[in-house]
Design a protein around this motif. Sequence first.
Motif, PDB file in Angstrom:
ATOM      1  N   ARG A  83       0.824  -1.211   0.000  1.00 36.07           N
ATOM      2  CA  ARG A  83       0.000   0.000   0.000  1.00 36.07           C
ATOM      3  C   ARG A  83       0.860   1.265   0.000  1.00 36.07           C
ATOM      4  O   ARG A  83       0.511   2.266  -0.632  1.00 36.07           O
ATOM      5  CB  ARG A  83      -0.919  -0.010   1.211  1.00 36.07           C
ATOM      6  N   ALA A  84       1.988   1.234   0.682  1.00 30.70           N
ATOM      7  CA  ALA A  84       2.832   2.430   0.800  1.00 30.70           C
ATOM      8  C   ALA A  84       3.806   2.590  -0.358  1.00 30.70           C
ATOM      9  O   ALA A  84       4.038   3.703  -0.836  1.00 30.70           O
ATOM     10  CB  ALA A  84       3.613   2.373   2.110  1.00 30.70           C
ATOM     11  N   SER A 364       7.629   2.260   5.153  1.00 28.54           N
ATOM     12  CA  SER A 364       6.210   2.271   4.785  1.00 28.54           C
ATOM     13  C   SER A 364       5.405   3.165   5.723  1.00 28.54           C
ATOM     14  O   SER A 364       4.486   3.874   5.283  1.00 28.54           O
ATOM     15  CB  SER A 364       5.654   0.841   4.827  1.00 28.54           C
ATOM     16  N   SER A 367       6.023   6.680   4.713  1.00 31.27           N
ATOM     17  CA  SER A 367       5.372   6.927   3.423  1.00 31.27           C
ATOM     18  C   SER A 367       3.870   7.102   3.568  1.00 31.27           C
ATOM     19  O   SER A 367       3.272   8.020   2.988  1.00 31.27           O
ATOM     20  CB  SER A 367       5.685   5.778   2.457  1.00 31.27           C
ATOM     21  N   LEU A 368       3.240   6.227   4.359  1.00 26.03           N
ATOM     22  CA  LEU A 368       1.785   6.306   4.525  1.00 26.03           C
ATOM     23  C   LEU A 368       1.374   7.553   5.302  1.00 26.03           C
ATOM     24  O   LEU A 368       0.297   8.116   5.059  1.00 26.03           O
ATOM     25  CB  LEU A 368       1.271   5.046   5.225  1.00 26.03           C
ATOM     26  N   ARG A 369       2.205   7.987   6.247  1.00 23.84           N
ATOM     27  CA  ARG A 369       1.889   9.235   6.954  1.00 23.84           C
ATOM     28  C   ARG A 369       1.827  10.405   5.970  1.00 23.84           C
ATOM     29  O   ARG A 369       1.022  11.324   6.127  1.00 23.84           O
ATOM     30  CB  ARG A 369       2.945   9.516   8.020  1.00 23.84           C
ATOM     31  N   LYS A 370       2.678  10.352   4.938  1.00 23.73           N
ATOM     32  CA  LYS A 370       2.720  11.425   3.956  1.00 23.73           C
ATOM     33  C   LYS A 370       1.644  11.254   2.880  1.00 23.73           C
ATOM     34  O   LYS A 370       0.944  12.213   2.532  1.00 23.73           O
ATOM     35  CB  LYS A 370       4.103  11.467   3.300  1.00 23.73           C
ATOM     36  N   LYS A 371       1.491  10.017   2.364  1.00 24.49           N
ATOM     37  CA  LYS A 371       0.561   9.761   1.267  1.00 24.49           C
ATOM     38  C   LYS A 371      -0.892   9.724   1.718  1.00 24.49           C
ATOM     39  O   LYS A 371      -1.789  10.137   0.989  1.00 24.49           O
ATOM     40  CB  LYS A 371       0.903   8.421   0.588  1.00 24.49           C
ATOM     41  N   GLU A 372      -1.135   9.189   2.908  1.00 23.06           N
ATOM     42  CA  GLU A 372      -2.504   9.016   3.395  1.00 23.06           C
ATOM     43  C   GLU A 372      -2.644   9.595   4.807  1.00 23.06           C
ATOM     44  O   GLU A 372      -2.827   8.869   5.782  1.00 23.06           O
ATOM     45  CB  GLU A 372      -2.885   7.538   3.397  1.00 23.06           C
ATOM     46  N   VAL A 442      -5.344   2.399  -2.001  1.00 24.12           N
ATOM     47  CA  VAL A 442      -5.153   3.759  -1.497  1.00 24.12           C
ATOM     48  C   VAL A 442      -6.455   4.531  -1.662  1.00 24.12           C
ATOM     49  O   VAL A 442      -7.068   4.527  -2.721  1.00 24.12           O
ATOM     50  CB  VAL A 442      -4.020   4.472  -2.274  1.00 24.12           C
TER      51      VAL A 442
END
Length: 443
Positions: A83-84, A364, A367-372, A442
Amino acid sequence: MQKADTPGLKKVLKPVHLWAIAVGLVISGEYFGWNYGWAVSGTIGFLVATLLITVLYITFIFSFTELSAAIPHAGGPFAYAYRALGPVGGFVSGYATLIEFLFAPPAIAFALGSYVHFLYPAVPVLYTALASYVLFIGINLLGIKESATFSLVVTLLAVGELLLYMGLVAPHFEAANFLADPLPFELPGIFAALPFAIWFYLAIEGVAMVAEEVKDPKRNIPKGYIYGLGTLVLLAMGVMVLTGGVANWQRLSSIDYPLPEALGIVMGRDSNWTQLFASIGLFGLIASFHGCIIGYSRQLFALARSGYLPGFLAGVNARFRTPHRALVAGGMVGCLALLTGTTDQVIILSVLGAVVMYIISMISLFSLRKKEPYLERPFAAPFYPWFPAIALALSAVSLGAIVYYNPLLSIIFFSGLFLMLGVYLLLGKHRRKITGDALLEVK
Protein backbone atom coordinates in the motif's frame (compact mmCIF):
# COMPACT_ATOMS: atom_id res chain seq x y z
CA MET A 1 -7.89 -12.50 -5.74
CA GLN A 2 -10.25 -14.90 -4.02
CA LYS A 3 -13.60 -15.79 -5.48
CA ALA A 4 -16.66 -14.56 -3.65
CA ASP A 5 -17.78 -18.03 -2.69
CA THR A 6 -14.36 -19.08 -1.38
CA PRO A 7 -14.37 -19.63 2.40
CA GLY A 8 -12.51 -16.95 4.32
CA LEU A 9 -10.66 -16.82 7.61
CA LYS A 10 -12.70 -16.77 10.87
CA LYS A 11 -12.67 -13.72 13.20
CA VAL A 12 -12.45 -15.37 16.62
CA LEU A 13 -9.29 -14.10 18.35
CA LYS A 14 -9.34 -11.92 21.49
CA PRO A 15 -6.55 -9.96 23.26
CA VAL A 16 -5.60 -12.93 25.46
CA HIS A 17 -5.10 -15.05 22.33
CA LEU A 18 -2.97 -12.31 20.76
CA TRP A 19 -0.83 -12.08 23.91
CA ALA A 20 -0.37 -15.84 23.79
CA ILE A 21 0.56 -15.78 20.10
CA ALA A 22 2.94 -12.81 20.58
CA VAL A 23 4.73 -14.36 23.55
CA GLY A 24 4.44 -17.88 22.20
CA LEU A 25 6.02 -16.92 18.87
CA VAL A 26 9.07 -15.57 20.66
CA ILE A 27 9.47 -17.41 23.93
CA SER A 28 11.70 -20.17 22.55
CA GLY A 29 14.25 -17.37 22.09
CA GLU A 30 14.59 -17.32 25.87
CA TYR A 31 15.35 -21.05 25.92
CA PHE A 32 18.13 -21.27 23.32
CA GLY A 33 19.83 -19.47 20.45
CA TRP A 34 20.63 -16.23 22.27
CA ASN A 35 23.52 -17.94 24.07
CA TYR A 36 25.48 -18.11 20.79
CA GLY A 37 25.92 -14.37 21.30
CA TRP A 38 28.16 -15.07 24.30
CA ALA A 39 30.55 -16.95 22.01
CA VAL A 40 31.26 -13.79 19.98
CA SER A 41 30.94 -11.02 22.57
CA GLY A 42 31.07 -12.34 26.14
CA THR A 43 28.48 -11.58 28.80
CA ILE A 44 28.83 -7.80 29.06
CA GLY A 45 29.23 -7.39 25.32
CA PHE A 46 26.09 -9.41 24.76
CA LEU A 47 24.23 -7.46 27.45
CA VAL A 48 25.05 -4.25 25.57
CA ALA A 49 23.88 -5.84 22.31
CA THR A 50 20.65 -7.00 23.97
CA LEU A 51 19.93 -3.55 25.42
CA LEU A 52 20.36 -2.02 21.94
CA ILE A 53 18.03 -4.60 20.43
CA THR A 54 15.50 -4.11 23.23
CA VAL A 55 15.37 -0.40 22.32
CA LEU A 56 14.95 -1.44 18.67
CA TYR A 57 11.97 -3.66 19.48
CA ILE A 58 10.29 -1.19 21.83
CA THR A 59 10.42 1.55 19.21
CA PHE A 60 9.63 -0.85 16.36
CA ILE A 61 6.61 -2.54 17.95
CA PHE A 62 5.04 0.75 19.04
CA SER A 63 5.48 1.98 15.45
CA PHE A 64 4.53 -1.30 13.76
CA THR A 65 1.32 -1.45 15.80
CA GLU A 66 0.13 1.68 13.99
CA LEU A 67 0.37 -0.21 10.70
CA SER A 68 -1.17 -3.42 12.06
CA ALA A 69 -4.19 -1.64 13.53
CA ALA A 70 -4.76 0.60 10.50
CA ILE A 71 -4.35 -2.21 7.94
CA PRO A 72 -5.43 -5.52 9.58
CA HIS A 73 -4.39 -7.86 6.78
CA ALA A 74 -3.13 -11.47 6.85
CA GLY A 75 -0.14 -10.39 4.75
CA GLY A 76 1.08 -8.15 7.56
CA PRO A 77 4.27 -6.33 6.43
CA PHE A 78 3.67 -7.27 2.78
CA ALA A 79 0.31 -5.47 2.87
CA TYR A 80 1.75 -2.32 4.46
CA ALA A 81 4.62 -2.13 1.96
CA TYR A 82 2.31 -2.81 -1.00
CA ARG A 83 0.00 0.00 0.00
CA ALA A 84 2.83 2.43 0.80
CA LEU A 85 5.51 1.55 -1.76
CA GLY A 86 3.73 -0.36 -4.52
CA PRO A 87 4.10 -3.91 -5.90
CA VAL A 88 7.91 -4.10 -5.80
CA GLY A 89 8.05 -2.88 -2.21
CA GLY A 90 5.35 -5.39 -1.33
CA PHE A 91 7.31 -8.17 -3.00
CA VAL A 92 10.54 -7.41 -1.12
CA SER A 93 8.74 -7.16 2.21
CA GLY A 94 6.80 -10.35 1.53
CA TYR A 95 9.99 -12.25 0.61
CA ALA A 96 11.81 -11.03 3.74
CA THR A 97 8.91 -11.89 6.04
CA LEU A 98 8.51 -15.30 4.46
CA ILE A 99 12.22 -16.10 4.97
CA GLU A 100 11.91 -15.04 8.61
CA PHE A 101 8.95 -17.29 9.33
CA LEU A 102 10.05 -20.22 7.18
CA PHE A 103 13.51 -20.46 8.77
CA ALA A 104 12.66 -19.75 12.40
CA PRO A 105 10.74 -23.08 12.79
CA PRO A 106 13.67 -25.32 11.71
CA ALA A 107 15.91 -23.68 14.32
CA ILE A 108 13.25 -24.28 16.97
CA ALA A 109 12.74 -27.85 15.75
CA PHE A 110 16.49 -28.47 16.15
CA ALA A 111 16.22 -27.24 19.74
CA LEU A 112 13.17 -29.43 20.38
CA GLY A 113 15.18 -32.41 19.19
CA SER A 114 18.12 -31.38 21.37
CA TYR A 115 15.95 -31.08 24.49
CA VAL A 116 14.45 -34.53 23.88
CA HIS A 117 17.95 -35.89 23.25
CA PHE A 118 19.08 -34.32 26.57
CA LEU A 119 16.37 -36.34 28.31
CA TYR A 120 16.61 -39.49 26.19
CA PRO A 121 20.06 -39.74 24.56
CA ALA A 122 18.97 -42.67 22.39
CA VAL A 123 16.47 -40.49 20.49
CA PRO A 124 18.12 -38.76 17.46
CA VAL A 125 17.70 -34.99 17.27
CA LEU A 126 16.65 -35.00 13.62
CA TYR A 127 13.86 -37.55 14.07
CA THR A 128 12.23 -35.47 16.80
CA ALA A 129 12.57 -32.31 14.71
CA LEU A 130 10.87 -33.88 11.67
CA ALA A 131 8.13 -35.44 13.79
CA SER A 132 7.43 -32.01 15.31
CA TYR A 133 6.51 -30.63 11.89
CA VAL A 134 4.07 -33.44 11.23
CA LEU A 135 2.38 -33.12 14.63
CA PHE A 136 2.00 -29.35 14.75
CA ILE A 137 0.95 -28.88 11.16
CA GLY A 138 -1.80 -31.36 12.02
CA ILE A 139 -2.85 -29.27 15.04
CA ASN A 140 -2.90 -26.09 12.94
CA LEU A 141 -5.13 -27.73 10.35
CA LEU A 142 -7.92 -28.03 12.93
CA GLY A 143 -8.71 -24.28 13.03
CA ILE A 144 -7.34 -20.96 14.27
CA LYS A 145 -9.41 -20.85 17.47
CA GLU A 146 -8.23 -24.33 18.43
CA SER A 147 -4.65 -23.37 17.50
CA ALA A 148 -4.83 -20.15 19.51
CA THR A 149 -6.27 -21.94 22.55
CA PHE A 150 -3.42 -24.46 22.34
CA SER A 151 -0.96 -21.53 22.10
CA LEU A 152 -2.48 -19.94 25.19
CA VAL A 153 -2.09 -23.11 27.27
CA VAL A 154 1.51 -23.88 26.27
CA THR A 155 2.53 -20.21 26.51
CA LEU A 156 1.23 -19.94 30.07
CA LEU A 157 3.13 -23.11 30.94
CA ALA A 158 6.29 -21.77 29.27
CA VAL A 159 6.14 -18.41 31.08
CA GLY A 160 5.54 -20.20 34.38
CA GLU A 161 8.48 -22.46 33.71
CA LEU A 162 10.86 -19.57 33.01
CA LEU A 163 9.77 -17.91 36.26
CA LEU A 164 10.42 -21.21 38.06
CA TYR A 165 13.85 -21.46 36.41
CA MET A 166 14.79 -17.96 37.53
CA GLY A 167 13.65 -18.76 41.06
CA LEU A 168 15.78 -21.94 41.14
CA VAL A 169 19.00 -20.42 39.80
CA ALA A 170 18.82 -16.97 41.46
CA PRO A 171 20.26 -18.23 44.81
CA HIS A 172 23.29 -19.56 42.89
CA PHE A 173 24.00 -16.34 40.98
CA GLU A 174 27.54 -14.99 41.41
CA ALA A 175 28.61 -11.72 39.84
CA ALA A 176 32.15 -13.11 39.41
CA ASN A 177 30.82 -15.72 36.97
CA PHE A 178 28.92 -13.13 34.92
CA LEU A 179 31.93 -10.79 34.82
CA ALA A 180 34.51 -13.45 33.93
CA ASP A 181 36.13 -12.32 30.64
CA PRO A 182 33.04 -10.17 29.99
CA LEU A 183 34.03 -8.34 26.79
CA PRO A 184 36.57 -10.54 24.98
CA PHE A 185 36.01 -9.08 21.52
CA GLU A 186 34.95 -5.54 22.44
CA LEU A 187 33.03 -3.45 19.86
CA PRO A 188 33.28 -5.95 16.95
CA GLY A 189 31.92 -8.66 19.23
CA ILE A 190 28.92 -6.51 20.17
CA PHE A 191 28.03 -6.04 16.51
CA ALA A 192 28.56 -9.74 15.77
CA ALA A 193 26.17 -10.59 18.64
CA LEU A 194 23.27 -8.46 17.36
CA PRO A 195 21.48 -11.27 15.45
CA PHE A 196 21.52 -13.48 18.55
CA ALA A 197 20.10 -10.63 20.64
CA ILE A 198 17.38 -10.23 18.01
CA TRP A 199 16.52 -13.91 18.59
CA PHE A 200 15.21 -12.87 22.04
CA TYR A 201 12.33 -11.03 20.32
CA LEU A 202 12.25 -12.36 16.77
CA ALA A 203 8.78 -12.99 15.30
CA ILE A 204 6.68 -10.98 17.76
CA GLU A 205 5.49 -9.07 14.71
CA GLY A 206 3.81 -12.30 13.56
CA VAL A 207 0.68 -11.22 15.44
CA ALA A 208 -0.04 -9.02 12.41
CA MET A 209 -0.51 -12.12 10.28
CA VAL A 210 -3.59 -13.25 12.17
CA ALA A 211 -5.13 -9.78 11.90
CA GLU A 212 -7.95 -11.01 9.66
CA GLU A 213 -8.89 -13.53 12.35
CA VAL A 214 -9.12 -11.01 15.23
CA LYS A 215 -12.32 -9.67 16.71
CA ASP A 216 -12.21 -5.85 16.63
CA PRO A 217 -8.59 -5.78 15.35
CA LYS A 218 -8.20 -2.02 15.64
CA ARG A 219 -8.58 -2.20 19.44
CA ASN A 220 -7.28 -5.66 20.22
CA ILE A 221 -4.07 -5.83 18.13
CA PRO A 222 -2.37 -2.98 20.06
CA LYS A 223 -3.27 -4.65 23.36
CA GLY A 224 -1.79 -7.98 22.26
CA TYR A 225 1.46 -6.37 21.09
CA ILE A 226 2.05 -4.15 24.10
CA TYR A 227 1.32 -6.79 26.75
CA GLY A 228 3.38 -9.35 24.84
CA LEU A 229 6.42 -7.10 24.46
CA GLY A 230 6.41 -6.18 28.14
CA THR A 231 6.36 -9.86 29.12
CA LEU A 232 9.23 -10.72 26.79
CA VAL A 233 11.53 -7.90 27.91
CA LEU A 234 11.28 -9.02 31.54
CA LEU A 235 11.85 -12.69 30.69
CA ALA A 236 14.78 -12.04 28.35
CA MET A 237 16.72 -9.91 30.80
CA GLY A 238 16.05 -12.22 33.74
CA VAL A 239 17.04 -15.41 31.94
CA MET A 240 20.20 -13.97 30.34
CA VAL A 241 21.67 -12.33 33.45
CA LEU A 242 20.86 -15.15 35.86
CA THR A 243 22.14 -17.86 33.51
CA GLY A 244 25.41 -16.00 32.98
CA GLY A 245 26.00 -15.80 36.71
CA VAL A 246 25.48 -19.42 37.75
CA ALA A 247 28.16 -21.19 35.73
CA ASN A 248 31.05 -20.85 33.30
CA TRP A 249 29.28 -19.04 30.47
CA GLN A 250 31.76 -20.33 27.86
CA ARG A 251 30.48 -23.82 28.58
CA LEU A 252 26.94 -22.73 27.69
CA SER A 253 27.71 -20.61 24.62
CA SER A 254 27.48 -23.25 21.90
CA ILE A 255 24.68 -25.68 22.85
CA ASP A 256 20.96 -25.80 22.05
CA TYR A 257 19.84 -26.44 25.65
CA PRO A 258 21.63 -23.85 27.86
CA LEU A 259 18.94 -23.61 30.56
CA PRO A 260 18.69 -27.27 31.58
CA GLU A 261 22.47 -27.50 31.29
CA ALA A 262 22.87 -24.51 33.65
CA LEU A 263 20.35 -26.01 36.05
CA GLY A 264 22.19 -29.32 35.85
CA ILE A 265 25.44 -27.58 36.78
CA VAL A 266 24.06 -25.94 39.92
CA MET A 267 21.64 -28.65 41.06
CA GLY A 268 23.04 -31.80 39.48
CA ARG A 269 22.12 -33.35 36.15
CA ASP A 270 20.16 -36.12 37.90
CA SER A 271 18.26 -33.70 40.12
CA ASN A 272 14.48 -33.98 39.94
CA TRP A 273 14.30 -30.24 39.26
CA THR A 274 16.71 -30.56 36.33
CA GLN A 275 14.79 -33.43 34.81
CA LEU A 276 11.46 -31.69 35.37
CA PHE A 277 12.72 -28.49 33.81
CA ALA A 278 14.09 -30.26 30.75
CA SER A 279 10.77 -32.07 30.36
CA ILE A 280 8.48 -29.07 30.66
CA GLY A 281 11.03 -26.89 28.87
CA LEU A 282 9.61 -28.36 25.73
CA PHE A 283 6.51 -26.21 26.25
CA GLY A 284 8.38 -23.00 25.46
CA LEU A 285 9.79 -24.45 22.27
CA ILE A 286 6.42 -25.90 21.34
CA ALA A 287 4.72 -22.52 21.83
CA SER A 288 7.13 -20.78 19.44
CA PHE A 289 7.19 -23.59 16.93
CA HIS A 290 3.41 -23.67 16.84
CA GLY A 291 3.18 -19.87 16.55
CA CYS A 292 5.71 -19.69 13.70
CA ILE A 293 3.72 -22.30 11.79
CA ILE A 294 0.69 -20.02 12.10
CA GLY A 295 2.87 -17.14 10.87
CA TYR A 296 4.40 -18.75 7.79
CA SER A 297 1.09 -20.29 6.70
CA ARG A 298 -0.73 -16.93 6.80
CA GLN A 299 2.11 -15.23 4.95
CA LEU A 300 2.12 -17.88 2.21
CA PHE A 301 -1.67 -17.65 2.04
CA ALA A 302 -1.68 -13.85 1.73
CA LEU A 303 1.10 -13.74 -0.88
CA ALA A 304 -0.59 -16.42 -2.96
CA ARG A 305 -3.99 -14.73 -2.68
CA SER A 306 -2.42 -11.50 -3.96
CA GLY A 307 -0.69 -13.16 -6.92
CA TYR A 308 2.89 -13.12 -5.61
CA LEU A 309 3.00 -16.92 -5.26
CA PRO A 310 1.11 -19.73 -7.07
CA GLY A 311 -2.60 -19.31 -6.45
CA PHE A 312 -3.23 -22.86 -5.19
CA LEU A 313 -1.41 -21.92 -1.95
CA ALA A 314 -4.30 -19.57 -1.14
CA GLY A 315 -6.71 -22.47 -0.72
CA VAL A 316 -8.74 -22.50 2.52
CA ASN A 317 -10.14 -25.73 3.93
CA ALA A 318 -13.93 -25.55 3.70
CA ARG A 319 -14.49 -27.31 7.03
CA PHE A 320 -11.79 -25.89 9.32
CA ARG A 321 -11.26 -22.55 7.50
CA THR A 322 -7.48 -22.90 7.65
CA PRO A 323 -4.95 -22.36 4.80
CA HIS A 324 -4.14 -26.08 4.58
CA ARG A 325 -2.00 -25.98 1.43
CA ALA A 326 0.18 -23.16 2.78
CA LEU A 327 0.63 -25.07 6.03
CA VAL A 328 1.91 -28.18 4.24
CA ALA A 329 4.07 -26.31 1.69
CA GLY A 330 5.86 -24.29 4.37
CA GLY A 331 6.41 -27.45 6.37
CA MET A 332 8.13 -29.09 3.40
CA VAL A 333 10.53 -26.14 3.12
CA GLY A 334 11.27 -26.35 6.85
CA CYS A 335 12.01 -30.06 6.68
CA LEU A 336 14.47 -29.46 3.83
CA ALA A 337 16.19 -26.81 5.98
CA LEU A 338 16.46 -29.35 8.80
CA LEU A 339 18.33 -31.68 6.50
CA THR A 340 20.80 -29.06 5.25
CA GLY A 341 21.46 -26.46 7.98
CA THR A 342 22.56 -25.98 11.54
CA THR A 343 20.83 -23.98 14.27
CA ASP A 344 23.04 -20.89 14.16
CA GLN A 345 22.87 -20.69 10.35
CA VAL A 346 19.08 -20.89 10.12
CA ILE A 347 18.85 -18.33 12.95
CA ILE A 348 20.98 -15.92 10.89
CA LEU A 349 18.81 -16.43 7.78
CA SER A 350 15.64 -15.88 9.78
CA VAL A 351 17.06 -12.74 11.41
CA LEU A 352 18.18 -11.39 8.01
CA GLY A 353 14.62 -11.67 6.75
CA ALA A 354 13.28 -9.99 9.87
CA VAL A 355 15.65 -7.02 9.78
CA VAL A 356 15.00 -6.32 6.09
CA MET A 357 11.28 -6.43 6.82
CA TYR A 358 11.68 -4.05 9.79
CA ILE A 359 13.44 -1.51 7.56
CA ILE A 360 10.77 -1.66 4.86
CA SER A 361 7.96 -1.48 7.43
CA MET A 362 9.34 1.71 8.98
CA ILE A 363 9.82 3.25 5.52
CA SER A 364 6.21 2.27 4.79
CA LEU A 365 5.02 3.98 7.96
CA PHE A 366 6.72 7.25 6.97
CA SER A 367 5.37 6.93 3.42
CA LEU A 368 1.79 6.31 4.52
CA ARG A 369 1.89 9.24 6.95
CA LYS A 370 2.72 11.42 3.96
CA LYS A 371 0.56 9.76 1.27
CA GLU A 372 -2.50 9.02 3.39
CA PRO A 373 -2.64 11.53 6.25
CA TYR A 374 -6.36 10.84 6.72
CA LEU A 375 -6.06 7.05 6.97
CA GLU A 376 -7.87 5.89 10.09
CA ARG A 377 -5.18 5.11 12.67
CA PRO A 378 -6.76 3.62 15.82
CA PHE A 379 -3.25 3.46 17.33
CA ALA A 380 -0.67 6.13 16.48
CA ALA A 381 3.06 5.56 17.00
CA PRO A 382 4.09 7.54 20.10
CA PHE A 383 6.82 10.17 19.82
CA TYR A 384 6.51 10.23 16.04
CA PRO A 385 8.81 10.59 14.12
CA TRP A 386 11.44 9.64 16.70
CA PHE A 387 10.27 6.12 17.53
CA PRO A 388 10.09 4.87 13.91
CA ALA A 389 13.31 6.74 13.09
CA ILE A 390 15.17 5.03 15.96
CA ALA A 391 13.75 1.66 14.92
CA LEU A 392 14.81 2.28 11.32
CA ALA A 393 18.34 3.36 12.29
CA LEU A 394 18.92 0.42 14.65
CA SER A 395 17.53 -2.01 12.07
CA ALA A 396 19.92 -0.63 9.45
CA VAL A 397 22.87 -0.98 11.87
CA SER A 398 21.79 -4.55 12.64
CA LEU A 399 21.55 -5.40 8.95
CA GLY A 400 25.03 -4.01 8.31
CA ALA A 401 26.48 -6.03 11.18
CA ILE A 402 24.79 -9.26 10.06
CA VAL A 403 25.99 -8.86 6.48
CA TYR A 404 29.54 -8.01 7.57
CA TYR A 405 29.91 -11.00 9.90
CA ASN A 406 27.92 -13.49 7.79
CA PRO A 407 28.83 -12.77 4.15
CA LEU A 408 28.02 -16.20 2.72
CA LEU A 409 24.55 -16.45 4.27
CA SER A 410 23.90 -12.84 3.25
CA ILE A 411 24.83 -13.65 -0.35
CA ILE A 412 22.42 -16.60 -0.28
CA PHE A 413 19.62 -14.43 1.16
CA PHE A 414 20.01 -11.51 -1.26
CA SER A 415 20.68 -13.75 -4.27
CA GLY A 416 17.36 -15.47 -3.61
CA LEU A 417 15.66 -12.08 -3.28
CA PHE A 418 17.05 -10.68 -6.54
CA LEU A 419 16.42 -13.91 -8.43
CA MET A 420 12.78 -14.08 -7.39
CA LEU A 421 12.32 -10.34 -7.90
CA GLY A 422 13.77 -10.69 -11.41
CA VAL A 423 11.30 -13.44 -12.24
CA TYR A 424 8.47 -11.36 -10.80
CA LEU A 425 9.42 -8.36 -12.96
CA LEU A 426 10.04 -10.41 -16.12
CA LEU A 427 6.60 -11.97 -15.85
CA GLY A 428 5.15 -8.48 -15.59
CA LYS A 429 3.27 -9.23 -12.40
CA HIS A 430 4.25 -5.85 -10.95
CA ARG A 431 1.93 -4.25 -13.50
CA ARG A 432 -1.10 -6.20 -12.28
CA LYS A 433 -2.86 -4.25 -9.57
CA ILE A 434 -4.37 -6.30 -6.77
CA THR A 435 -8.12 -5.75 -6.93
CA GLY A 436 -10.95 -6.62 -4.59
CA ASP A 437 -8.89 -6.03 -1.43
CA ALA A 438 -9.99 -2.77 0.16
CA LEU A 439 -7.20 -2.87 2.73
CA LEU A 440 -4.57 -2.58 -0.02
CA GLU A 441 -6.27 0.16 -2.00
CA VAL A 442 -5.15 3.76 -1.50
CA LYS A 443 -8.13 5.95 -0.65
